[in-house]
Design a protein around this motif. Structure first.
Motif, PDB file in Angstrom:
ATOM      1  N   ILE A 186      74.354  14.164 -39.522  1.00 25.47           N
ATOM      2  CA  ILE A 186      73.674  13.808 -38.274  1.00 25.47           C
ATOM      3  C   ILE A 186      74.684  13.691 -37.149  1.00 25.47           C
ATOM      4  CG2 ILE A 186      72.259  12.070 -37.113  1.00 25.47           C
ATOM      5  CD1 ILE A 186      71.224  11.252 -39.894  1.00 25.47           C
ATOM      6  N   ALA A 187      74.491  14.491 -36.116  1.00 27.83           N
ATOM      7  CA  ALA A 187      75.357  14.445 -34.941  1.00 27.83           C
ATOM      8  C   ALA A 187      74.549  14.420 -33.647  1.00 27.83           C
ATOM      9  CB  ALA A 187      76.321  15.640 -34.941  1.00 27.83           C
ATOM     10  N   THR A 188      73.398  15.107 -33.644  1.00 28.18           N
ATOM     11  CA  THR A 188      72.577  15.188 -32.432  1.00 28.18           C
ATOM     12  C   THR A 188      71.141  14.770 -32.753  1.00 28.18           C
ATOM     13  OG1 THR A 188      71.842  17.478 -32.765  1.00 28.18           O
ATOM     14  CG2 THR A 188      73.983  17.145 -31.672  1.00 28.18           C
ATOM     15  N   LEU A 189      70.354  14.627 -31.712  1.00 25.06           N
ATOM     16  CA  LEU A 189      68.963  14.219 -31.873  1.00 25.06           C
ATOM     17  C   LEU A 189      68.177  15.208 -32.722  1.00 25.06           C
ATOM     18  CD1 LEU A 189      66.748  12.199 -31.098  1.00 25.06           C
ATOM     19  CD2 LEU A 189      66.382  13.511 -29.002  1.00 25.06           C
ATOM     20  N   ASP A 190      68.470  16.500 -32.575  1.00 22.80           N
ATOM     21  CA  ASP A 190      67.760  17.516 -33.359  1.00 22.80           C
ATOM     22  C   ASP A 190      68.005  17.359 -34.854  1.00 22.80           C
ATOM     23  OD1 ASP A 190      66.632  18.686 -31.110  1.00 22.80           O
ATOM     24  OD2 ASP A 190      68.352  20.004 -30.783  1.00 22.80           O
ATOM     25  N   ASP A 191      69.136  16.777 -35.220  1.00 23.23           N
ATOM     26  CA  ASP A 191      69.437  16.571 -36.642  1.00 23.23           C
ATOM     27  C   ASP A 191      68.579  15.481 -37.259  1.00 23.23           C
ATOM     28  OD1 ASP A 191      71.495  18.463 -36.398  1.00 23.23           O
ATOM     29  OD2 ASP A 191      72.957  16.923 -35.827  1.00 23.23           O
ATOM     30  N   MET A 192      67.904  14.690 -36.419  1.00 23.37           N
ATOM     31  CA  MET A 192      67.123  13.549 -36.903  1.00 23.37           C
ATOM     32  C   MET A 192      65.710  13.932 -37.341  1.00 23.37           C
ATOM     33  SD  MET A 192      68.838  10.650 -36.728  1.00 23.37           S
ATOM     34  CE  MET A 192      67.431   9.551 -36.810  1.00 23.37           C
ATOM     35  N   VAL A 193      65.245  15.096 -36.948  1.00 27.36           N
ATOM     36  CA  VAL A 193      63.833  15.436 -37.113  1.00 27.36           C
ATOM     37  C   VAL A 193      63.406  15.478 -38.577  1.00 27.36           C
ATOM     38  CG1 VAL A 193      62.077  17.219 -36.693  1.00 27.36           C
ATOM     39  CG2 VAL A 193      63.754  16.680 -34.923  1.00 27.36           C
ATOM     40  N   GLU A 194      64.288  15.925 -39.477  1.00 26.00           N
ATOM     41  CA  GLU A 194      63.896  16.131 -40.868  1.00 26.00           C
ATOM     42  C   GLU A 194      64.522  15.133 -41.833  1.00 26.00           C
ATOM     43  OE1 GLU A 194      64.663  20.175 -41.914  1.00 26.00           O
ATOM     44  OE2 GLU A 194      63.151  20.984 -40.540  1.00 26.00           O
ATOM     45  N   VAL A 195      65.244  14.152 -41.341  1.00 26.39           N
ATOM     46  CA  VAL A 195      65.890  13.203 -42.261  1.00 26.39           C
ATOM     47  C   VAL A 195      64.895  12.112 -42.683  1.00 26.39           C
ATOM     48  CG1 VAL A 195      68.119  13.609 -41.169  1.00 26.39           C
ATOM     49  CG2 VAL A 195      66.742  11.644 -40.455  1.00 26.39           C
ATOM     50  N   PRO A 196      65.148  11.441 -43.802  1.00 28.63           N
ATOM     51  CA  PRO A 196      64.260  10.337 -44.214  1.00 28.63           C
ATOM     52  C   PRO A 196      64.271   9.213 -43.177  1.00 28.63           C
ATOM     53  CG  PRO A 196      65.687  11.029 -46.021  1.00 28.63           C
ATOM     54  CD  PRO A 196      66.203  11.709 -44.804  1.00 28.63           C
ATOM     55  N   LEU A 197      63.077   8.717 -42.869  1.00 23.38           N
ATOM     56  CA  LEU A 197      62.918   7.671 -41.865  1.00 23.38           C
ATOM     57  C   LEU A 197      62.179   6.483 -42.455  1.00 23.38           C
ATOM     58  CD1 LEU A 197      61.805   9.854 -38.793  1.00 23.38           C
ATOM     59  CD2 LEU A 197      64.116   9.066 -39.346  1.00 23.38           C
ATOM     60  N   THR A 226      59.377  15.246 -39.132  1.00 17.36           N
ATOM     61  CA  THR A 226      58.732  15.894 -40.273  1.00 17.36           C
ATOM     62  C   THR A 226      59.379  15.520 -41.600  1.00 17.36           C
ATOM     63  OG1 THR A 226      60.163  17.841 -39.982  1.00 17.36           O
ATOM     64  CG2 THR A 226      58.006  17.876 -38.879  1.00 17.36           C
ATOM     65  N   GLY A 227      60.375  14.655 -41.570  1.00 15.40           N
ATOM     66  CA  GLY A 227      61.075  14.277 -42.792  1.00 15.40           C
ATOM     67  C   GLY A 227      60.306  13.277 -43.619  1.00 15.40           C
ATOM     68  N   PRO A 228      60.825  12.936 -44.805  1.00 16.18           N
ATOM     69  CA  PRO A 228      60.167  11.949 -45.673  1.00 16.18           C
ATOM     70  C   PRO A 228      60.085  10.588 -44.981  1.00 16.18           C
ATOM     71  CG  PRO A 228      61.946  13.093 -46.829  1.00 16.18           C
ATOM     72  CD  PRO A 228      62.068  13.462 -45.389  1.00 16.18           C
ATOM     73  N   GLY A 229      59.011   9.875 -45.268  1.00 11.39           N
ATOM     74  CA  GLY A 229      58.831   8.555 -44.668  1.00 11.39           C
ATOM     75  C   GLY A 229      58.743   7.458 -45.717  1.00 11.39           C
ATOM     76  N   PHE A 230      59.352   6.319 -45.426  1.00  8.14           N
ATOM     77  CA  PHE A 230      59.268   5.134 -46.284  1.00  8.14           C
ATOM     78  C   PHE A 230      58.627   4.027 -45.459  1.00  8.14           C
ATOM     79  CE2 PHE A 230      62.784   7.721 -47.730  1.00  8.14           C
ATOM     80  CZ  PHE A 230      62.590   7.775 -49.105  1.00  8.14           C
ATOM     81  N   PHE A 231      57.485   3.520 -45.915  1.00 15.53           N
ATOM     82  CA  PHE A 231      56.681   2.588 -45.119  1.00 15.53           C
ATOM     83  C   PHE A 231      56.779   1.182 -45.700  1.00 15.53           C
ATOM     84  CE2 PHE A 231      55.078   6.773 -44.340  1.00 15.53           C
ATOM     85  CZ  PHE A 231      54.740   6.787 -42.999  1.00 15.53           C
ATOM     86  N   LEU A 232      57.172   0.247 -44.852  1.00 16.16           N
ATOM     87  CA  LEU A 232      57.355  -1.141 -45.257  1.00 16.16           C
ATOM     88  C   LEU A 232      56.649  -2.050 -44.253  1.00 16.16           C
ATOM     89  CD1 LEU A 232      61.153  -0.821 -46.068  1.00 16.16           C
ATOM     90  CD2 LEU A 232      59.339  -1.096 -47.750  1.00 16.16           C
ATOM     91  N   ASN A 233      56.317  -3.266 -44.666  1.00 15.67           N
ATOM     92  CA  ASN A 233      55.598  -4.175 -43.762  1.00 15.67           C
ATOM     93  C   ASN A 233      56.438  -5.382 -43.342  1.00 15.67           C
ATOM     94  OD1 ASN A 233      55.641  -5.696 -46.086  1.00 15.67           O
ATOM     95  ND2 ASN A 233      53.434  -6.061 -46.168  1.00 15.67           N
ATOM     96  N   ASN A 234      57.741  -5.289 -43.535  1.00 14.92           N
ATOM     97  CA  ASN A 234      58.636  -6.372 -43.138  1.00 14.92           C
ATOM     98  C   ASN A 234      59.903  -5.758 -42.565  1.00 14.92           C
ATOM     99  OD1 ASN A 234      61.011  -8.283 -43.717  1.00 14.92           O
ATOM    100  ND2 ASN A 234      59.242  -9.634 -44.002  1.00 14.92           N
TER     101      ASN A 234
END
Length: 291
Positions: free
Chosen positions: A178-189, A215-223
């Motif tokens: 990851i170096a630029t904003l475009d690199d963030m689109v597909e990383v796990p969030l 468009t990357g994988p998502g991990f959903f948490l409530n805290n």
């Protein structure tokens, strides 16, 4: 002597509120521990006094008329205010103490680290923290929120409003190059979905910076604190408020992944609940000045 308030029987109003909330005379009677006939009688008496039908009666149940809906909304607001005041009176041990509600994240990351300084300046004021991640804060003097303070009916104090950064570990940044904003689109969030505070989310962040949704994988948490821990464990990137996470950034536990940042659309603010004591206002003003 004229009555100070132009109100029907409070018993009739209470009965109507229960029936309107349940949309059922039978459910209201069970809640109030009276017969359905008694509920019907009280509501008829209220309708006669107001000169308006409050319910449309059907074979399978009832529904509120326009007048009934108007009265129900008004009663709900009034009862909520009364309930909040009663809870505060019941829970208050003394008038010198101050109770404040905040989420786990806000309490741990921002509020608690500031209490020592307040106690040093005001050693006679006891502070009770109520950690609450969902629902509505009741029975407290103060509560901290993220959102639009103009929507509150009570008095508020602005605490801070800052930038929202994309954060992760150095190892995460290196492994995903990851170096630029475009690199963030597909990383796990990592996504935080909290009940009390509607956190700004990744789609909002990307949109504000002129990019399509991720468009990357998502991990959903409530805290939010668990979200930060997941980010420290290299699971994904997390959104972070610069002023809230100074300790994480200063220690290197998390780093800013890209230089781009979104101005926070909302502020963290303090709500001063009705009937707050003088010490509560003192604490509120102190927090607002500290920012």
């Amino acid at each position: 002597m004229p009555r100070p308030y132009d109100l029907p029987s409070l018993g009739d109003l209470s009965c109507f509120e229960a029936a309107a909330r349940n949309l059922s005379f039978k459910a209201a009677s069970s809640e109030l521990n009276v017969t359905p006939a008694a509920v019907s009688h009280r509501i008829k008496a209220l309708e006669q006094e107001l000169g308006q039908s409050l319910f449309n009666r059907h074979y399978r149940g009832v529904e509120l008329t326009e007048a009934g809906a108007l009265l129900f909304v008004s009663l709900q607001r009034g009862f909520e205010t009364i309930s909040d005041t009663v809870a505060r009176i019941r829970n208050r041990q003394d008038r010198v103490g101050v109770s404040i509600a905040a989420t786990t994240a806000m309490s741990g990351l921002w509020l608690t680290p500031r209490l020592a300084a307040f106690w040093k300046a005001h050693p006679g004021v006891a502070i009770s923290q109520i950690v609450q991640d969902s629902g509505t804060a009741q029975g407290v003097d103060l509560s901290i929120h993220y959102g639009d303070p103009a929507r509150e009916g009570d008095e508020t104090r602005l605490l801070f409003r800052d930038r929202i950064l994309a954060l992760g570990t150095e190892q995460f940044a290196e492994s995903h190059r990851i170096a630029t904003l475009d690199d963030m689109v597909e990383v796990p969030l990592i996504h935080t979905q909290s009940g009390l505070n509607a956190w700004t989310e990744w789609p909002d962040w990307f949109q504000a910076l002129g990019r399509p949704p991720p468009t990357g994988p998502g991990f959903f948490l409530n805290n939010y604190l668990i979200s930060l821990q997941a980010a420290e464990d290299h699971i994904g990137a997390v959104l972070g408020w610069e002023g809230l996470l100074g300790g994480y950034l200063g220690s290197g536990r998390l780093i800013q992944l890209v230089p781009d940042a979104m101005p926070s659309p909302h502020a963290f603010y303090l709500r001063i609940h009705g009937g707050a004591s003088a010490n509560a206002r003192l604490f509120a003003d102190w927090l607002a000045e500290l920012g």
